[in-house]
Design a protein around this motif. Structure first.
Motif, short mmCIF file in Angstrom:
data_model
loop_
_atom_site.label_atom_id
_atom_site.label_comp_id
_atom_site.label_asym_id
_atom_site.label_seq_id
_atom_site.Cartn_x
_atom_site.Cartn_y
_atom_site.Cartn_z
N LYS A 8 0.83 -1.00 0.08
CA LYS A 8 -0.04 0.07 0.03
C LYS A 8 0.86 1.35 0.00
CE LYS A 8 -4.09 1.66 2.26
NZ LYS A 8 -4.87 1.64 3.44
N GLN A 9 1.87 1.16 0.75
CA GLN A 9 2.78 2.44 0.99
C GLN A 9 3.57 2.63 -0.48
OE1 GLN A 9 5.38 1.48 4.39
NE2 GLN A 9 4.12 2.59 5.68
N ALA A 10 3.88 1.52 -1.04
CA ALA A 10 4.52 1.44 -2.40
C ALA A 10 3.63 2.02 -3.51
CB ALA A 10 5.06 0.15 -2.88
N GLY A 11 2.27 1.68 -3.48
CA GLY A 11 1.29 2.25 -4.46
C GLY A 11 1.36 3.90 -4.18
N ARG A 49 1.88 6.99 -6.75
CA ARG A 49 1.20 7.79 -6.88
C ARG A 49 1.38 9.08 -6.72
NH1 ARG A 49 -4.20 5.91 -4.28
NH2 ARG A 49 -4.78 8.22 -4.58
N LEU A 50 2.00 9.37 -5.64
CA LEU A 50 2.70 10.51 -5.11
C LEU A 50 4.11 10.97 -6.20
CD1 LEU A 50 3.15 12.83 -3.24
CD2 LEU A 50 4.68 11.56 -1.82
N LEU A 54 2.09 12.40 -9.44
CA LEU A 54 1.61 13.73 -9.08
C LEU A 54 2.78 14.93 -9.17
CD1 LEU A 54 -0.80 13.09 -6.27
CD2 LEU A 54 -1.32 13.86 -8.39
N VAL A 55 3.99 14.45 -8.58
CA VAL A 55 5.02 15.32 -8.79
C VAL A 55 5.43 15.51 -10.12
CG1 VAL A 55 7.82 15.62 -8.16
CG2 VAL A 55 5.84 14.74 -6.53
N ARG A 56 5.72 14.55 -10.86
CA ARG A 56 6.08 14.74 -12.25
C ARG A 56 4.91 15.47 -13.06
NH1 ARG A 56 6.19 9.17 -12.77
NH2 ARG A 56 8.35 8.59 -11.62
N SER A 57 3.77 15.22 -12.82
CA SER A 57 2.62 15.84 -13.54
C SER A 57 2.76 17.48 -12.83
CB SER A 57 1.22 15.42 -13.17
OG SER A 57 0.36 16.15 -13.45
N LEU A 58 2.85 17.78 -11.95
CA LEU A 58 3.11 19.11 -11.33
C LEU A 58 4.16 19.74 -12.19
CD1 LEU A 58 2.22 19.01 -7.63
CD2 LEU A 58 1.15 20.17 -9.46
N GLN A 59 5.32 18.99 -12.15
CA GLN A 59 6.61 19.37 -12.59
C GLN A 59 6.38 20.07 -14.10
OE1 GLN A 59 9.40 16.45 -11.73
NE2 GLN A 59 10.26 17.63 -9.89
N ASN A 60 5.59 19.11 -14.82
CA ASN A 60 5.25 19.23 -16.39
C ASN A 60 4.22 20.41 -16.61
OD1 ASN A 60 6.71 17.08 -17.11
ND2 ASN A 60 4.99 15.69 -17.24
#
Length: 151
Positions: free
Chosen positions: A26-29, A33-34, A37-43
């Motif tokens: 669960k933590q790995a998932g 996802r985190l 989200l970071v990649r998406s925000l950076q883009n």
């Protein structure tokens, strides 16, 4: 003595590493996802920065274009004003000569100096409204004509 001082220190070492496999998955998932989200925000930030840069470039182009046109417009207005000034000063001179007056005669009639009449005729200065009225009365013309607004 306090009751607090009699209590024994009972701290347990807590493990931050989960022992259960499901919790680790669960933590790995969540971590995955985190990262997404970071990649998406950076883009998104990169796209926004590119848009801002493009906007700033366009603003600079528009400002340069406006400045260029403003200079042309100011030059055109200046030329129009100079033509108008020449037209007005020529009308005052023409009307004075039509009445066979010299500068001194006109100056005495209006109550100004010879230099003032000369300034009017060269376009260096414009008369005040009361002087425009006096000139129009002396020459027998409309103020609008004398000021260059009518032919």
């Amino acid at each position: 003595m306090n009751n607090l001082s009699k209590r024994p220190n009972r701290t347990k070492a807590v493990s931050i590493v989960p022992s259960d496999k499901r919790i680790q998955e669960k933590q790995a998932g969540l971590l995955s996802r985190l990262r997404d989200l970071v990649r998406s925000l950076q883009n998104g930030i990169a796209e926004r920065d590119a848009m801002i840069e493009e906007r700033d470039k366009r603003i600079a182009e528009l400002e340069a274009e406006r400045h260029f046109h403003t200079k042309d417009h100011q030059k055109e207005e200046y030329l129009i004003a100079m033509r108008h000034t020449k037209q007005v000063s020529n009308r005052i001179r023409e009307e004075r000569k039509n009445k066979n007056m010299n500068i001194d005669d006109l100056a005495k009639l209006i109550g100004v100096s010879r230099a003032t009449i000369n300034n009017y005729e060269t376009g260096t200065h414009y008369p005040k409204l009361i002087t425009w009225k006096a000139l129009a009365n002396i020459f027998g013309v409309d103020i609008e004509y004398l000021m260059g607004y009518e032919e």
